[in-house]
Design a protein around this motif. Structure first.
Motif, short mmCIF file in Angstrom:
data_model
loop_
_atom_site.label_atom_id
_atom_site.label_comp_id
_atom_site.label_asym_id
_atom_site.label_seq_id
_atom_site.Cartn_x
_atom_site.Cartn_y
_atom_site.Cartn_z
N UNK A 133 3.54 -0.17 0.44
CA UNK A 133 2.59 -0.01 1.53
C UNK A 133 2.36 1.48 1.72
N UNK A 134 1.11 1.93 1.60
CA UNK A 134 0.84 3.36 1.79
C UNK A 134 0.71 3.68 3.28
N UNK A 135 -0.05 2.88 3.98
CA UNK A 135 -0.10 3.03 5.44
C UNK A 135 -0.66 1.77 6.08
N UNK A 136 -0.38 1.67 7.38
CA UNK A 136 -0.88 0.54 8.17
C UNK A 136 -1.51 1.11 9.44
N UNK A 137 -2.68 0.64 9.74
CA UNK A 137 -3.38 1.13 10.94
C UNK A 137 -3.69 -0.02 11.87
N UNK A 138 -3.72 0.29 13.17
CA UNK A 138 -4.02 -0.74 14.18
C UNK A 138 -5.20 -0.31 15.03
N UNK A 139 -6.06 -1.29 15.26
CA UNK A 139 -7.19 -1.03 16.14
C UNK A 139 -6.69 -1.01 17.58
N UNK A 140 -7.11 0.00 18.35
CA UNK A 140 -6.69 0.09 19.75
C UNK A 140 -7.89 -0.02 20.67
N UNK A 141 -7.64 0.29 21.94
CA UNK A 141 -8.72 0.23 22.92
C UNK A 141 -9.86 1.18 22.52
N UNK A 142 -9.45 2.36 22.08
CA UNK A 142 -10.46 3.31 21.60
C UNK A 142 -9.97 3.85 20.26
N UNK A 143 -10.67 3.54 19.20
CA UNK A 143 -10.28 4.02 17.88
C UNK A 143 -9.10 3.27 17.32
N UNK A 144 -8.33 3.95 16.48
CA UNK A 144 -7.20 3.27 15.83
C UNK A 144 -6.03 4.24 15.70
N UNK A 145 -4.86 3.67 15.48
CA UNK A 145 -3.67 4.51 15.27
C UNK A 145 -2.99 4.08 13.98
N UNK A 146 -2.32 5.01 13.36
CA UNK A 146 -1.62 4.74 12.10
C UNK A 146 -0.13 4.66 12.39
N UNK A 147 0.49 3.56 11.92
CA UNK A 147 1.93 3.38 12.14
C UNK A 147 2.71 4.50 11.44
N UNK A 148 3.82 4.92 12.03
CA UNK A 148 4.68 5.86 11.30
C UNK A 148 5.30 5.15 10.09
N UNK A 149 5.67 5.89 9.05
CA UNK A 149 6.29 5.26 7.88
C UNK A 149 7.53 4.48 8.30
N UNK A 150 7.73 3.32 7.65
CA UNK A 150 8.80 2.42 8.08
C UNK A 150 10.19 2.94 7.74
N UNK A 151 10.37 3.35 6.49
CA UNK A 151 11.71 3.72 6.04
C UNK A 151 11.70 5.15 5.51
N UNK A 152 12.80 5.87 5.74
CA UNK A 152 12.93 7.14 5.04
C UNK A 152 13.06 6.86 3.54
N UNK A 153 12.68 7.80 2.72
CA UNK A 153 12.77 7.58 1.28
C UNK A 153 14.22 7.37 0.87
N UNK A 154 14.47 6.40 -0.02
CA UNK A 154 15.85 6.10 -0.41
C UNK A 154 16.45 7.19 -1.28
N UNK A 155 17.78 7.29 -1.21
CA UNK A 155 18.52 8.17 -2.13
C UNK A 155 19.15 7.27 -3.17
#
Lengths: 418, 260
Positions: A133-155
């Motif tokens: 998943x590169x990114x996920x965005x949500x429609x809001x009351x005005x415009x949209x917001x992008x979710x923060x990345x879910x997981x830190x990159x694995x080691x």
């Protein structure tokens, strides 16, 4: 962590060059195996010897340091790469019988753990995941917001990487980590990774790394490299560090100093492996060869056999193509951009307005092999093939890159092919 | 603003593809909130008259009545989507296309004279214009939801020309042909199922029908190397997509070779 791992000069696949003729090529081929026997410049003082419990201690030390251990294990009648909980899950006592379009596990008389050559998956499964998943965005009351990345990159601690795959990772580094437009996910996973290389003692029937200067011994691009020696009652691993991180971990393991006898045994293992490659690929003049055969009727002959299924590209450790897909949920409030592996054998890969540029299977096969062996050096400064043989083994109909090149040259390859 | 009207139509089929919509579970309420389900007899006897914004059409055309009915459905539908192997290629009932339907009828039914049927089972696209198709026996409900989302919100409907092999590799399956010698139609079968059968160590049965320009001859050779007889090769191409042109032609070749 491999410092500036993107350009380990020593294990870059040999860039094909033009030579005068067949005699020179034959001479070059004969030299390849011996010239590339590494460990020649390894000093005794730089090597320690681990027992099988010492190998387990290395795995545990890496897990203890917070790495997710990824290594070979037996699943579905193959040696696959998976996240492991301990060295117990490694493929102790297995090797493989591999030929074009055929792969079978075999039980060994001994308990060798790195005798399986390479399995179906390249390490890109972890460094460049098949789907993300590169990114996920949500429609809001005005415009949209992008979710923060879910997981830190694995080691990841990549455990048991063969020299061919080290070369392949170096190739992908040049494309995805140090190029003008790096992939942040790949670069991050790479920078956080710890690489445990394993010199190859038992090449499979489809292996040809020594033809391309990519093995069988690890020559760089690792934190720790191991040479497994199994002789009679003796089962040991010669370990050498290739980075500061590797230097730091080895003293924490139960080990003994190496003797000249140990080092000779390790050199013999790797030297013999170089002589036992199941395939050969004459690397010289490949760009010119492929350019000269653009209209060769041989491509149509290959297309009779080729399924255009894309397996060769998906198992290739250097193929890096991906595609992005946008999707919206049924409510129209959440949108996602996902990325997954793509293949130049897929008809849609070259879809422009009004159709696919490479509509025929012959055009797609020609494109793939021409990129791997012909135009890749000009584009990225290395060959795109490291001789791992996966595309030969895992082609359901056994199309053999070494045989197709030999056919273009007008002959049958030595030691395999047609 | 009125919700878009959704209709679901059944022709010759087993109802499994329509059930995929009811199987959407968590997403079903979301779908129900986005559309007016105007005609869906599997779910409700209530029928709202057309026209309809989106019609999902399941099943193939096997009777004279259905050949007329599909014309009416088309006329009432702004967007017509065929769902499943029956609607897209004629389904397993297209096996009649390579046999004598009168003979079948006389063997199966005590009173064959009561059965009014055409001698061929044909896909919807042979009768009316189709806007989108979802392959599979049954369809993949994730593909159905993605298509509905795209139609409802103006996105580009998802499409793929990949084979099942791609899905196997994305799922991290070990190739059943190469590692186990199991016959598999995956290399010539359209992606969409998520490589369901190979994920359980079975060969692909071709439920999603042929990929474009499928090299069925090369796969047939692979099937034979995995131990299939000519008769088995004929049969494996003659299942849910028996009348899809690429599979039909390959089956005909092996059928001819397997005859004494």
């Amino acid at each position: 962590m491999v410092a500036d791992s993107a350009s380990p000069e020593t294990c870059r696949p040999r860039t094909p060059t033009t030579t005068e003729g067949a005699a020179a090529r034959a001479a070059a081929l004969a030299d390849v195996a011996l010239a590339d026997v590494a460990l020649a410049d390894v000093a005794l003082a730089d090597v320690v010897v681990l027992s099988p419990p010492g190998l387990a201690a290395l795995a545990n030390a890496l897990i203890g340091d917070g790495y997710r251990l990824v290594g070979p294990t037996v699943r579905s009648e193959a040696v696959v790469l998976e996240e492991l909980e301990s060295a117990d899950e490694l493929p102790w006592g297995w090797d493989v019988d591999a030929d074009a379009g055929r792969y079978r596990l075999r039980r060994r008389a001994d308990r060798a753990v790195f005798a399986h050559a390479v399995g179906p998956q390249p390490w890109k499964r972890f460094l460049l995941p098949p789907a993300s998943l590169l990114w996920r965005a949500r429609r809001g009351e005005s415009g949209f917001s992008v979710d923060p990345p879910e997981d830190p990159l694995p080691r990841y601690a990549l455990f048991g990487v063969r020299s061919c795959d080290l070369a392949a990772i170096a190739v992908q580094d040049r494309v995805l980590a140090t190029s003008a437009h790096p992939d942040s996910g790949y670069r991050g996973r790479r920078a956080r990774s710890f690489v445990v290389a394993a010199d190859c003692a038992t090449p499979a029937g489809t292996c040809f790394c020594s033809s391309l200067g990519c093995g069988p011994a690890a020559a760089g691009g690792y934190d720790v490299a191991l040479t497994e020696v199994v002789t009679g009652e003796e089962h040991l691993f010669l370990a050498r560090a290739g980075s500061a991180a590797g230097d730091a971990v080895l003293p924490r393991l139960p080990s003994r100093p190496a003797t000249p006898h140990d080092l000779d045994a390790a050199r013999a293992v790797v030297g013999e492996a170089a002589q036992r490659m199941g395939r050969r690929l004459d690397p010289d003049g490949l760009p010119e060869l492929l350019a000269a055969h653009r209209e060769d009727p041989h491509w149509n002959e290959v297309a009779q056999r080729c399924l255009s299924c894309g397996n060769c590209t998906l198992v290739c450790p250097t193929c890096f193509c991906t595609t992005v897909v946008d999707a919206t949920d049924v409510t129209g409030t959440v949108a996602e951009r996902r990325r997954h592996w793509d293949s130049c054998f897929d008809l849609d890969f070259s879809y422009l307005h009004a159709g696919s540029v490479r509509a025929s299977t012959s055009a797609r096969y020609r494109h793939w092999i021409s990129h791997k062996l012909g135009t890749w050096p000009e584009q990225f400064g290395t060959a795109g093939c490291v001789g791992c043989g996966r595309c030969i083994t895992w082609c359901p109909v056994g199309i053999d890159i070494t045989a197709e090149i030999a056919a273009l040259r007008g002959g049958v390859p030595e030691g395999g092919g047609l | 603003m009125a919700l878009p009207k959704l209709a679901v139509w059944k022709f010759a089929s087993c109802d499994g593809c329509q059930l995929s919509l009811l199987d959407c579970e968590d997403e079903l309420l979301a779908v129900a909130g986005q559309v007016e389900i105007a005609h869906f007899l599997e779910a409700s006897r209530e029928r709202v008259p057309g026209p309809y914004d989106v019609s999902l059409v399941e099943g193939s055309i096997t009777t004279r009545d259905d050949a007329h009915r599909i014309q009416k459905v088309r006329a009432l539908s702004r967007t017509l989507v065929t769902i499943g192997a029956c609607a897209t290629s004629g389904g397993v009932q297209a096996l009649r296309n390579v046999a004598d339907v009168d003979e079948y009828r006389s063997i199966v039914y005590p009173h064959p004279e009561y059965v009014a049927t055409l001698d061929r089972s044909t896909p919807i696209a042979q009768h009316v214009r189709v806007d989108h198709e979802l392959r599979g026996c049954p369809i993949n409900r994730v593909q159905l939801l993605e298509l509905l989302a795209a139609l409802l919100h103006g996105g580009r409907p998802p499409r793929t020309t990949a084979s099942v092999c791609t899905e196997c590799k994305l799922r991290d399956n070990v190739c059943v042909v190469v590692a186990h010698g199991t016959p598999c139609l995956g290399p010539v079968t359209a992606a969409g199922c998520g490589a369901l059968c190979p994920s359980y160590h079975r060969g692909c049965y071709g439920c999603f029908g042929p990929v474009a320009a499928a090299n069925t001859a090369a796969v047939a050779e692979s099937l034979r190397e995995c131990g299939m007889s000519e008769a088995d090769v004929t049969r494996v191409f003659r299942t849910f997509n028996a009348d899809a042109p690429a599979f039909r032609k390959e089956a005909e070749l092996h059928d001819a070779q397997s005859q004494p």
